[in-house]
Design an enzyme around this catalytic site. Structure first.
Site, short mmCIF file in Angstrom:
data_model
loop_
_atom_site.label_atom_id
_atom_site.label_comp_id
_atom_site.label_asym_id
_atom_site.label_seq_id
_atom_site.Cartn_x
_atom_site.Cartn_y
_atom_site.Cartn_z
N GLY A 46 -8.32 3.00 -9.46
CA GLY A 46 -8.80 2.78 -8.10
C GLY A 46 -10.10 2.01 -7.97
N THR A 47 -10.34 1.04 -8.88
CA THR A 47 -11.57 0.25 -8.69
C THR A 47 -11.46 -0.65 -7.45
OG1 THR A 47 -10.93 -1.59 -10.13
CG2 THR A 47 -12.09 0.27 -11.17
N ASN A 48 -10.25 -1.10 -7.14
CA ASN A 48 -10.08 -1.88 -5.90
C ASN A 48 -10.28 -1.01 -4.67
OD1 ASN A 48 -9.34 -4.82 -6.23
ND2 ASN A 48 -7.96 -3.89 -7.73
N ILE A 100 7.69 -0.68 -6.69
CA ILE A 100 8.26 -1.71 -5.82
C ILE A 100 8.89 -1.00 -4.63
CG2 ILE A 100 10.04 -3.48 -5.64
CD1 ILE A 100 9.39 -4.24 -8.52
N HIS A 107 -2.64 -8.84 -6.31
CA HIS A 107 -1.96 -9.09 -7.59
C HIS A 107 -2.92 -9.85 -8.51
CE1 HIS A 107 1.35 -9.58 -10.34
NE2 HIS A 107 0.94 -10.83 -10.51
#
Ligand code: GAR
Length: 204
Positions: free
Chosen positions: A17-19, A96, A113
């Protein structure tokens, strides 16, 4: 004219979860000011991203295929609807989604991405595999892409991209770190703000 209204954002995650952290920090700094993260959903019960959400005072729930079986997507949809979510951000979400799911939230799901789409993307290209493929090909420039999510894996309209140089001696790990720091953590918050503005202006 933009109002002060803030959209309710759900971030979907699978891992560290760094984003997600970059998104939380961007709400605090004001880079994201037309939306607020009100929910984090993880498909892994032990994802550190859930702890990051809790530390920031954001509602965090795990919805796993193990527990839900065939109801996995149904449970996610219910959770999004119960929480009146306006926009879904996939930030390292390693599943997905079906066409049923993506059709239901047309132009309301975005994804980060870790390559310059259309290179190194689609089914099977996720996480370090993307960087391994880029190094094997010998590309000198890679980067990250934020795009809308449709029924084609990594195939939706591109919203934002940022290039990153590949260095001599890079490993998938060193390249991944550079792409995160120099591209992903920058463009994901900016693209999230941009999409919130477009939704608020009824442009999408
Ligand atoms: C990020 O590099 C993200 O772009 C990638 O997974 C990583 C998650 O890191 N996503 C994909 O590969 C999706 N196809 P994080 O959990 O630290 O944000």
């Amino acid at each position: 004219m933009l109002t002060d209204k803030k959209l309710r954002i759900a971030v979907m995650v699978s891992g560290g979860g760094t984003n997600l952290q970059a998104l939380i920090d961007s709400m605090k700094s004001g880079v994201i000011h037309s939306g607020e993260i009100t929910l984090v959903i993880s498909n892994k019960a032990d994802a550190y991203a859930l702890t990051r959400a809790e530390n920031a005072g954001i509602k965090a729930v795990a919805v796993t295929r193990k527990e839900q079986g065939d109801n996995f997507e149904k449970k996610i949809i219910e959770t999004l609807e119960e929480n009146n979510i306006d926009l879904v951000v996939l930030a390292g979400f390693m599943c997905i989604l079906s066409q049923d799911f993506t059709d239901r939230f047309k132009n309301r799901i975005i994804n980060i991405h870790p390559s310059l789409i259309p290179s190194f993307c689609g089914e099977g290209f996720y996480g370090l595999r993307v960087h391994k493929a880029a190094l094997e090909k010998g590309v000198k420039v890679t980067g990250a892409t934020v795009h809308f999510v449709n029924e084609i894996p990594d195939g939706g309209e591109i919203i934002m991209q940022k290039a990153v140089e590949v260095m001599e001696g890079d490993t998938p790990e060193t390249l991944s770190t550079r792409v995160l720091q120099n591209a992903e953590w920058i463009i994901l918050p900016r693209a999230t703000q941009l999409v919130c503005e477009k939704i608020l202006r009824n442009e999408i």
